[in-house]
Design an enzyme around this catalytic site. Sequence first.
Site, PDB file in Angstrom:
ATOM      1  N   LYS A 188      32.875   7.446   4.533  1.00  0.00           N
ATOM      2  CA  LYS A 188      33.752   6.434   3.965  1.00  0.00           C
ATOM      3  C   LYS A 188      35.141   6.581   4.132  1.00  0.00           C
ATOM      4  O   LYS A 188      36.134   5.706   4.279  1.00  0.00           O
ATOM      5  CB  LYS A 188      33.110   5.874   2.864  1.00  0.00           C
ATOM      6  CG  LYS A 188      31.927   5.139   3.097  1.00  0.00           C
ATOM      7  CD  LYS A 188      31.374   4.702   1.440  1.00  0.00           C
ATOM      8  CE  LYS A 188      30.163   4.072   1.879  1.00  0.00           C
ATOM      9  NZ  LYS A 188      29.533   3.333   0.561  1.00  0.00           N
ATOM     10  N   ASP A 195      31.752  -2.699  -0.735  1.00  0.00           N
ATOM     11  CA  ASP A 195      30.945  -2.440  -1.938  1.00  0.00           C
ATOM     12  C   ASP A 195      31.256  -3.362  -3.145  1.00  0.00           C
ATOM     13  O   ASP A 195      30.374  -3.812  -3.834  1.00  0.00           O
ATOM     14  CB  ASP A 195      30.855  -0.922  -2.008  1.00  0.00           C
ATOM     15  CG  ASP A 195      30.131  -0.376  -1.120  1.00  0.00           C
ATOM     16  OD1 ASP A 195      29.398  -0.708  -0.421  1.00  0.00           O
ATOM     17  OD2 ASP A 195      30.503   0.850  -0.659  1.00  0.00           O
TER      18      ASP A 195
HETATM   19  P1  NAP Z   1      29.150   9.897  -5.540  1.00  0.00           P
HETATM   20  O1  NAP Z   1      30.359   9.498  -5.099  1.00  0.00           O
HETATM   21  O2  NAP Z   1      28.370  11.615  -5.345  1.00  0.00           O
HETATM   22  O3  NAP Z   1      29.161   9.893  -7.317  1.00  0.00           O
HETATM   23  C1  NAP Z   1      28.167  10.358  -8.171  1.00  0.00           C
HETATM   24  C2  NAP Z   1      28.420  10.026  -9.453  1.00  0.00           C
HETATM   25  O4  NAP Z   1      27.305  10.440 -10.136  1.00  0.00           O
HETATM   26  C3  NAP Z   1      29.487  10.943 -10.216  1.00  0.00           C
HETATM   27  O5  NAP Z   1      30.358  10.141 -10.953  1.00  0.00           O
HETATM   28  C4  NAP Z   1      28.760  12.227 -10.737  1.00  0.00           C
HETATM   29  O6  NAP Z   1      29.584  12.742 -11.835  1.00  0.00           O
HETATM   30  C5  NAP Z   1      27.690  11.450 -11.279  1.00  0.00           C
HETATM   31  N1  NAP Z   1      26.126  12.237 -11.881  1.00  0.00           N
HETATM   32  C6  NAP Z   1      25.449  12.816 -10.688  1.00  0.00           C
HETATM   33  N2  NAP Z   1      24.483  13.567 -11.402  1.00  0.00           N
HETATM   34  C7  NAP Z   1      24.760  13.207 -12.678  1.00  0.00           C
HETATM   35  C8  NAP Z   1      24.065  13.692 -13.826  1.00  0.00           C
HETATM   36  N3  NAP Z   1      22.903  14.278 -13.882  1.00  0.00           N
HETATM   37  N4  NAP Z   1      24.476  13.402 -15.112  1.00  0.00           N
HETATM   38  C9  NAP Z   1      25.676  12.557 -15.280  1.00  0.00           C
HETATM   39  N5  NAP Z   1      26.428  12.102 -14.216  1.00  0.00           N
HETATM   40  C10 NAP Z   1      25.952  12.630 -13.048  1.00  0.00           C
HETATM   41  O7  NAP Z   1      27.880   8.965  -5.327  1.00  0.00           O
HETATM   42  P2  NAP Z   1      28.040   7.539  -5.128  1.00  0.00           P
HETATM   43  O8  NAP Z   1      28.228   7.515  -3.527  1.00  0.00           O
HETATM   44  O9  NAP Z   1      28.974   6.926  -5.638  1.00  0.00           O
HETATM   45  O10 NAP Z   1      26.496   6.938  -5.297  1.00  0.00           O
HETATM   46  C11 NAP Z   1      26.011   6.675  -6.518  1.00  0.00           C
HETATM   47  C12 NAP Z   1      24.790   6.030  -6.451  1.00  0.00           C
HETATM   48  O11 NAP Z   1      25.082   4.644  -6.155  1.00  0.00           O
HETATM   49  C13 NAP Z   1      23.898   6.506  -5.628  1.00  0.00           C
HETATM   50  O12 NAP Z   1      22.191   6.338  -6.004  1.00  0.00           O
HETATM   51  C14 NAP Z   1      23.850   5.552  -4.241  1.00  0.00           C
HETATM   52  O13 NAP Z   1      22.413   5.529  -3.738  1.00  0.00           O
HETATM   53  C15 NAP Z   1      24.198   4.262  -4.897  1.00  0.00           C
HETATM   54  N6  NAP Z   1      24.958   3.432  -4.187  1.00  0.00           N
HETATM   55  C16 NAP Z   1      24.085   2.204  -4.020  1.00  0.00           C
HETATM   56  C17 NAP Z   1      25.049   1.010  -3.319  1.00  0.00           C
HETATM   57  C18 NAP Z   1      24.222  -0.315  -3.331  1.00  0.00           C
HETATM   58  O14 NAP Z   1      24.724  -1.146  -2.338  1.00  0.00           O
HETATM   59  N7  NAP Z   1      23.372  -0.474  -4.088  1.00  0.00           N
HETATM   60  C19 NAP Z   1      26.299   1.487  -2.870  1.00  0.00           C
HETATM   61  C20 NAP Z   1      26.621   2.630  -3.023  1.00  0.00           C
HETATM   62  C21 NAP Z   1      26.072   3.591  -3.942  1.00  0.00           C
HETATM   63  P3  NAP Z   1      30.378  14.066 -11.668  1.00  0.00           P
HETATM   64  O15 NAP Z   1      31.946  13.401 -11.261  1.00  0.00           O
HETATM   65  O16 NAP Z   1      30.464  14.493 -13.165  1.00  0.00           O
HETATM   66  O17 NAP Z   1      29.775  14.787 -10.739  1.00  0.00           O
END
Ligand code: NAP
Length: 291
Positions: free
Chosen positions: A75, A111
């Site tokens: 992205k 998004d």
């Molecule tokens: P990302 O950029 O990797 O960010 C992950 C986030 O989760 C970070 O803030 C991370 O915190 C936090 N995190 C991970 N493990 C954790 C834990 N054990 N305890 C507390 N915080 C934790 O991921 P992303 O792309 O934003 O995606 C996040 C989720 O959203 C995924 O499940 C994805 O499938 C979903 N999503 C859904 C849609 C939709 O259309 N519904 C669209 C996009 C994403 P740190 O900064 O401390 O590492």
Amino acid sequence: MSHDWQITGKTEVAAVYGWPVAHSLSPPMQNAALRVLGLDMVYVAFAVPPAGIEAAVGAIKGLGLVGVNVTIPHKHAVVDYLDDLDETAAAISAVNTIRNEDGMLRGYNTDGPGLLRSLSEAGVTVADKRVAILGAGGSATAVSMAVARSRAESVAILNRTAAKAERLADLVCDKAGRCDIDPLPIEGDEAREIVEAADVIVDCTAVGMHPNENVPPVVPEEWMHEGQIVCDLTYNPRETVLLKAAARRGAKPIDGTGMLVHQGAIALEIWTGKTAPVEVMREALLKALKA
Ligand code: NAP
């Protein structure tokens, strides 16, 4: 609906670029919409390794693709290879949709608007609400920008790594002109106060995502209560550990499939100029998710 449609020499192609991409739910969702709209177009998935993304973006022009969706991990990387960005994509430096406008590639990010449409179909607007955003990664960036621009009464960004929440709050201040956002760690008394006082909680972390469904929710169950909306972006499983906890506490849970459908619907509208058949897309997505 056209029942006798088949791929011919004139059929147009749209795609999703990801790595890995085999799990993507976008092909069944988008193709269901294309068939109902009666368009001579197909949507396919391409597994593009990070080293191949520049060539893959070039191929949109070279092959005359209508457009592509871009998912993890590309992205941000695609931004450098596009001719133009819409304002939202430029602000967060992340693109999930590219449109090929006669050889000019323009990047969008659907998004944040997808989340707002998903809340709206559940009867929720963020205007005048206290919103707590959990997480500060890619999806939290898109969501924070959209929420900040929607006249929420207050916005807080809570993250495990507090420095990332601070950076995101700075970005929203810089790009959306909203500089009263509280960045804070996701644990502790202050976090508890903010979450308890929130009208809308949006979980943008990956906590509870398959295959790690059986973990504690990202915030304790006791912090949630009746009258709150709790939206989890994670859509596999639909009913995450956080949403189960929210429901037990009497809060209203909203799962991540709505955002997934709407971000795709907006992308389809950008490519085709047609109103997306949202219910058809949702049905196809939920069927693929079950499978
Ligand atoms: P990302 O950029 O990797 O960010 C992950 C986030 O989760 C970070 O803030 C991370 O915190 C936090 N995190 C991970 N493990 C954790 C834990 N054990 N305890 C507390 N915080 C934790 O991921 P992303 O792309 O934003 O995606 C996040 C989720 O959203 C995924 O499940 C994805 O499938 C979903 N999503 C859904 C849609 C939709 O259309 N519904 C669209 C996009 C994403 P740190 O900064 O401390 O590492």
